[in-house]
Write a protein that holds these residues in place. Structure first.
Motif, PDB file in Angstrom:
ATOM      1  N   GLU A  68       0.834  -1.205   0.000  1.00  0.00           N
ATOM      2  CA  GLU A  68       0.000   0.000   0.000  1.00  0.00           C
ATOM      3  C   GLU A  68       0.863   1.247   0.000  1.00  0.00           C
ATOM      4  O   GLU A  68       0.564   2.228  -0.696  1.00  0.00           O
ATOM      5  N   GLY A  69       1.959   1.211   0.772  1.00  0.00           N
ATOM      6  CA  GLY A  69       2.855   2.357   0.833  1.00  0.00           C
ATOM      7  C   GLY A  69       3.565   2.596  -0.488  1.00  0.00           C
ATOM      8  O   GLY A  69       3.774   3.745  -0.900  1.00  0.00           O
ATOM      9  N   ILE A  70       3.949   1.521  -1.159  1.00  0.00           N
ATOM     10  CA  ILE A  70       4.610   1.659  -2.463  1.00  0.00           C
ATOM     11  C   ILE A  70       3.656   2.293  -3.469  1.00  0.00           C
ATOM     12  O   ILE A  70       4.035   3.198  -4.225  1.00  0.00           O
ATOM     13  N   ARG A  71       2.420   1.830  -3.461  1.00  0.00           N
ATOM     14  CA  ARG A  71       1.451   2.415  -4.392  1.00  0.00           C
ATOM     15  C   ARG A  71       1.173   3.863  -4.041  1.00  0.00           C
ATOM     16  O   ARG A  71       1.043   4.710  -4.943  1.00  0.00           O
ATOM     17  N   TRP A  72       1.082   4.175  -2.757  1.00  0.00           N
ATOM     18  CA  TRP A  72       0.884   5.569  -2.324  1.00  0.00           C
ATOM     19  C   TRP A  72       2.013   6.460  -2.826  1.00  0.00           C
ATOM     20  O   TRP A  72       1.766   7.539  -3.374  1.00  0.00           O
ATOM     21  N   LEU A  73       3.252   6.008  -2.648  1.00  0.00           N
ATOM     22  CA  LEU A  73       4.382   6.829  -3.067  1.00  0.00           C
ATOM     23  C   LEU A  73       4.418   6.978  -4.587  1.00  0.00           C
ATOM     24  O   LEU A  73       4.700   8.060  -5.105  1.00  0.00           O
ATOM     25  N   ARG A  74       4.130   5.891  -5.306  1.00  0.00           N
ATOM     26  CA  ARG A  74       4.102   5.970  -6.760  1.00  0.00           C
ATOM     27  C   ARG A  74       3.094   7.020  -7.227  1.00  0.00           C
ATOM     28  O   ARG A  74       3.408   7.884  -8.054  1.00  0.00           O
ATOM     29  N   ASP A  75       1.893   6.975  -6.658  1.00  0.00           N
ATOM     30  CA  ASP A  75       0.857   7.945  -7.042  1.00  0.00           C
ATOM     31  C   ASP A  75       1.259   9.362  -6.654  1.00  0.00           C
ATOM     32  O   ASP A  75       1.009  10.312  -7.399  1.00  0.00           O
ATOM     33  N   LEU A  76       1.876   9.506  -5.476  1.00  0.00           N
ATOM     34  CA  LEU A  76       2.313  10.823  -5.018  1.00  0.00           C
ATOM     35  C   LEU A  76       3.344  11.426  -5.966  1.00  0.00           C
ATOM     36  O   LEU A  76       3.229  12.587  -6.386  1.00  0.00           O
ATOM     37  N   LEU A  77       4.365  10.645  -6.317  1.00  0.00           N
ATOM     38  CA  LEU A  77       5.434  11.162  -7.175  1.00  0.00           C
ATOM     39  C   LEU A  77       4.917  11.504  -8.564  1.00  0.00           C
ATOM     40  O   LEU A  77       5.305  12.519  -9.150  1.00  0.00           O
ATOM     41  N   ARG A  78       4.035  10.674  -9.094  1.00  0.00           N
ATOM     42  CA  ARG A  78       3.482  10.967 -10.411  1.00  0.00           C
ATOM     43  C   ARG A  78       2.602  12.205 -10.363  1.00  0.00           C
ATOM     44  O   ARG A  78       2.563  13.003 -11.306  1.00  0.00           O
ATOM     45  N   SER A  79       1.892  12.398  -9.248  1.00  0.00           N
ATOM     46  CA  SER A  79       1.070  13.602  -9.081  1.00  0.00           C
ATOM     47  C   SER A  79       1.945  14.850  -9.014  1.00  0.00           C
ATOM     48  O   SER A  79       1.632  15.874  -9.645  1.00  0.00           O
ATOM     49  N   LEU A  80       3.055  14.772  -8.272  1.00  0.00           N
ATOM     50  CA  LEU A  80       3.953  15.921  -8.159  1.00  0.00           C
ATOM     51  C   LEU A  80       4.595  16.247  -9.513  1.00  0.00           C
ATOM     52  O   LEU A  80       4.720  17.416  -9.886  1.00  0.00           O
ATOM     53  N   ALA A  81       4.994  15.213 -10.247  1.00  0.00           N
ATOM     54  CA  ALA A  81       5.551  15.452 -11.577  1.00  0.00           C
ATOM     55  C   ALA A  81       4.490  16.057 -12.492  1.00  0.00           C
ATOM     56  O   ALA A  81       4.795  16.928 -13.320  1.00  0.00           O
ATOM     57  N   GLY A  82       3.236  15.619 -12.323  1.00  0.00           N
ATOM     58  CA  GLY A  82       2.146  16.166 -13.125  1.00  0.00           C
ATOM     59  C   GLY A  82       1.909  17.643 -12.874  1.00  0.00           C
ATOM     60  O   GLY A  82       1.360  18.345 -13.734  1.00  0.00           O
ATOM     61  N   GLU A  83       2.339  18.118 -11.708  1.00  0.00           N
ATOM     62  CA  GLU A  83       2.236  19.546 -11.387  1.00  0.00           C
ATOM     63  C   GLU A  83       3.412  20.337 -11.965  1.00  0.00           C
ATOM     64  O   GLU A  83       3.512  21.537 -11.758  1.00  0.00           O
ATOM     65  N   GLY A  84       4.323  19.643 -12.640  1.00  0.00           N
ATOM     66  CA  GLY A  84       5.479  20.308 -13.231  1.00  0.00           C
ATOM     67  C   GLY A  84       6.722  20.287 -12.365  1.00  0.00           C
ATOM     68  O   GLY A  84       7.708  20.959 -12.681  1.00  0.00           O
ATOM     69  N   ARG A  85       6.711  19.500 -11.293  1.00  0.00           N
ATOM     70  CA  ARG A  85       7.888  19.418 -10.427  1.00  0.00           C
ATOM     71  C   ARG A  85       8.906  18.424 -10.993  1.00  0.00           C
ATOM     72  O   ARG A  85       8.583  17.581 -11.832  1.00  0.00           O
ATOM     73  N   THR A  86      10.126  18.523 -10.483  1.00  0.00           N
ATOM     74  CA  THR A  86      11.222  17.668 -10.924  1.00  0.00           C
ATOM     75  C   THR A  86      11.445  16.589  -9.872  1.00  0.00           C
ATOM     76  O   THR A  86      11.630  16.898  -8.699  1.00  0.00           O
ATOM     77  N   VAL A  87      11.434  15.326 -10.284  1.00  0.00           N
ATOM     78  CA  VAL A  87      11.550  14.214  -9.343  1.00  0.00           C
ATOM     79  C   VAL A  87      12.664  13.277  -9.803  1.00  0.00           C
ATOM     80  O   VAL A  87      12.630  12.772 -10.929  1.00  0.00           O
ATOM     81  N   LEU A  88      13.648  13.059  -8.933  1.00  0.00           N
ATOM     82  CA  LEU A  88      14.719  12.097  -9.185  1.00  0.00           C
ATOM     83  C   LEU A  88      14.610  11.002  -8.135  1.00  0.00           C
ATOM     84  O   LEU A  88      14.643  11.281  -6.938  1.00  0.00           O
ATOM     85  N   LEU A  89      14.500   9.761  -8.584  1.00  0.00           N
ATOM     86  CA  LEU A  89      14.211   8.637  -7.702  1.00  0.00           C
ATOM     87  C   LEU A  89      15.162   7.489  -8.002  1.00  0.00           C
ATOM     88  O   LEU A  89      15.257   7.036  -9.138  1.00  0.00           O
ATOM     89  N   SER A  90      15.892   7.032  -6.987  1.00  0.00           N
ATOM     90  CA  SER A  90      16.709   5.832  -7.170  1.00  0.00           C
ATOM     91  C   SER A  90      16.008   4.664  -6.507  1.00  0.00           C
ATOM     92  O   SER A  90      15.365   4.809  -5.465  1.00  0.00           O
ATOM     93  N   SER A  91      16.119   3.481  -7.123  1.00  0.00           N
ATOM     94  CA  SER A  91      15.517   2.279  -6.553  1.00  0.00           C
ATOM     95  C   SER A  91      16.102   1.054  -7.223  1.00  0.00           C
ATOM     96  O   SER A  91      16.528   1.106  -8.375  1.00  0.00           O
ATOM     97  N   HIS A  92      16.117  -0.071  -6.478  1.00  0.00           N
ATOM     98  CA  HIS A  92      16.521  -1.342  -7.041  1.00  0.00           C
ATOM     99  C   HIS A  92      15.314  -2.200  -7.407  1.00  0.00           C
ATOM    100  O   HIS A  92      15.473  -3.306  -7.917  1.00  0.00           O
ATOM    101  N   LEU A  93      14.110  -1.698  -7.153  1.00  0.00           N
ATOM    102  CA  LEU A  93      12.899  -2.438  -7.489  1.00  0.00           C
ATOM    103  C   LEU A  93      12.538  -2.145  -8.937  1.00  0.00           C
ATOM    104  O   LEU A  93      11.828  -1.196  -9.238  1.00  0.00           O
ATOM    105  N   MET A  94      13.067  -2.967  -9.851  1.00  0.00           N
ATOM    106  CA  MET A  94      12.927  -2.693 -11.277  1.00  0.00           C
ATOM    107  C   MET A  94      11.473  -2.671 -11.730  1.00  0.00           C
ATOM    108  O   MET A  94      11.080  -1.826 -12.538  1.00  0.00           O
ATOM    109  N   ASN A  95      10.679  -3.612 -11.256  1.00  0.00           N
ATOM    110  CA  ASN A  95       9.282  -3.642 -11.663  1.00  0.00           C
ATOM    111  C   ASN A  95       8.564  -2.372 -11.252  1.00  0.00           C
ATOM    112  O   ASN A  95       7.754  -1.820 -12.002  1.00  0.00           O
ATOM    113  N   GLU A  96       8.864  -1.897 -10.047  1.00  0.00           N
ATOM    114  CA  GLU A  96       8.230  -0.670  -9.583  1.00  0.00           C
ATOM    115  C   GLU A  96       8.750   0.542 -10.340  1.00  0.00           C
ATOM    116  O   GLU A  96       7.997   1.460 -10.666  1.00  0.00           O
ATOM    117  N   MET A  97      10.045   0.551 -10.645  1.00  0.00           N
ATOM    118  CA  MET A  97      10.602   1.663 -11.414  1.00  0.00           C
ATOM    119  C   MET A  97       9.942   1.745 -12.788  1.00  0.00           C
ATOM    120  O   MET A  97       9.683   2.836 -13.302  1.00  0.00           O
TER     121      MET A  97
END
Length: 329
Positions: A153-182
């Protein structure tokens, strides 16, 4: 960037664009964490510049309003409450307490705001670290492995949050080893290995750079395999009897089967997955491998220090500013 005789980041140049979630990928020791620390001024580059909106992060008067960062969710004072932790960070950057309450609600920690952080789970600490990064309502976010410890649930929350922030025109840099989630979260991807840039491309194009295989089913797999190998294909039998074919397109396989009088039940091109593309891109740059040749799962850039040594980027920046204020009194 050099640490003694070791080059950690080598002539690395890239730009993270607004309006996108940009994934930052690389094998263990590739230099991802070191690069992020250089952006924050925690590890000054040996040469070159790391800029946020055209300025060094350390030169921005209230930096948390420009960029929020999470490098290590565990580097917090365990004796403080979640509210107190965010409140002193907010005060250091001229942010009101109403924003603290709003961020605690945004990251789902309102009910535990008065609890000591030492009792938090890793997932709760990650949420608190993300809250600290969001505190200044910044236009730029830089998060190092923020998915660690989050439940589905937390992973999905963060994914939606980051995509929402990028949709507002913000810049998001995210590192992760979870390839499927990336693959689900990122629009663009930057891949580095041994401190050098390997790829800077749209996520949708990354796997497309590598040919996948073609799944073929036929009543005569041995005949077809021999025919295709005779035309330069690499053929591997699957457990269910199908054939995985590389080096020949689906159209060419169909032509050869027709000419050879071999009936086909299925002919399905398959693209390389993000994980396959990543492994192929970085296979010659992986420094740390297990005996089987597979790289360990967590990123431990050798020059970045341990969890306790690194500390929280936001907390260190705020601490320096608070110390300066005290010295000026």
């Amino acid at each position: 960037m050099r640490y003694g005789g070791k080059v950690a980041v080598d002539d690395l140049t890239f730009t993270v664009k607004p309006g996108l979630v940009t994934g930052f990928l690389g094998p263990n020791g590739a230099g991802k964490s070191t690069t992020m620390r250089a952006v924050l001024g925690l590890d000054p580059p040996s040469a070159g510049l790391a800029l946020v909106n055209g300025r060094p992060y350390a030169s921005i008067p209230r930096p948390m309003r420009s960029m929020g960062a999470l490098l290590d969710a565990g580097a917090v004072h365990g004796g403080r409450t979640a509210y107190a932790h965010l409140a002193w960070l907010a005060r250091s950057n001229g942010i009101g307490r109403a924003r603290v309450a709003a961020v605690l609600d945004q990251v789902g920690l309102t009910d535990v705001a008065g609890q000591r952080i030492r009792g938090f789970s890793l997932g709760m600490r990650q949420r608190l670290g993300i809250g600290a990064a969001l505190l200044g309502d910044p236009g730029v976010l830089m998060l190092d492995e923020p998915l660690n410890g989050l439940d589905p649930e937390g992973i999905r929350w963060l994914r939606d949050l980051l995509r929402s922030l990028a949709g507002e025109g913000r810049t998001v840099l995210l590192s992760s080893h979870l390839m499927n989630e990336m693959a689900l979260s990122a629009d663009h991807v930057i891949v580095i290995g041994r401190g050098r840039l390997i790829a800077d491309t749209a996520m949708a194009d990354l796997a497309g750079h590598f040919q996948g295989d073609v799944l073929v089913r036929t009543p005569h797999p041995e005949r077809l395999a021999g025919l295709l190998r005779g035309h330069g294909a690499t053929v591997a039998a699957q457990e269910d009897g199908a054939l995985s074919v590389r080096e020949l397109s689906a159209a060419r396989i169909g032509e050869l089967a027709l000419a050879g009088g071999i009936a086909l039940a299925e002919l399905s091109p398959r693209s390389a997955s993000l994980e396959e593309a990543f492994m192929r891109l970085t296979e010659h740059t992986t420094e740390y491998r297990t005996a089987s040749g597979a790289a360990p799962a967590s990123d431990t850039a050798p020059a970045s220090g341990t969890q306790n040594e690194r500390g929280s980027a936001n907390e260190r920046t705020a601490g320096r500013r608070s110390a300066a204020k005290e010295a000026g009194r």
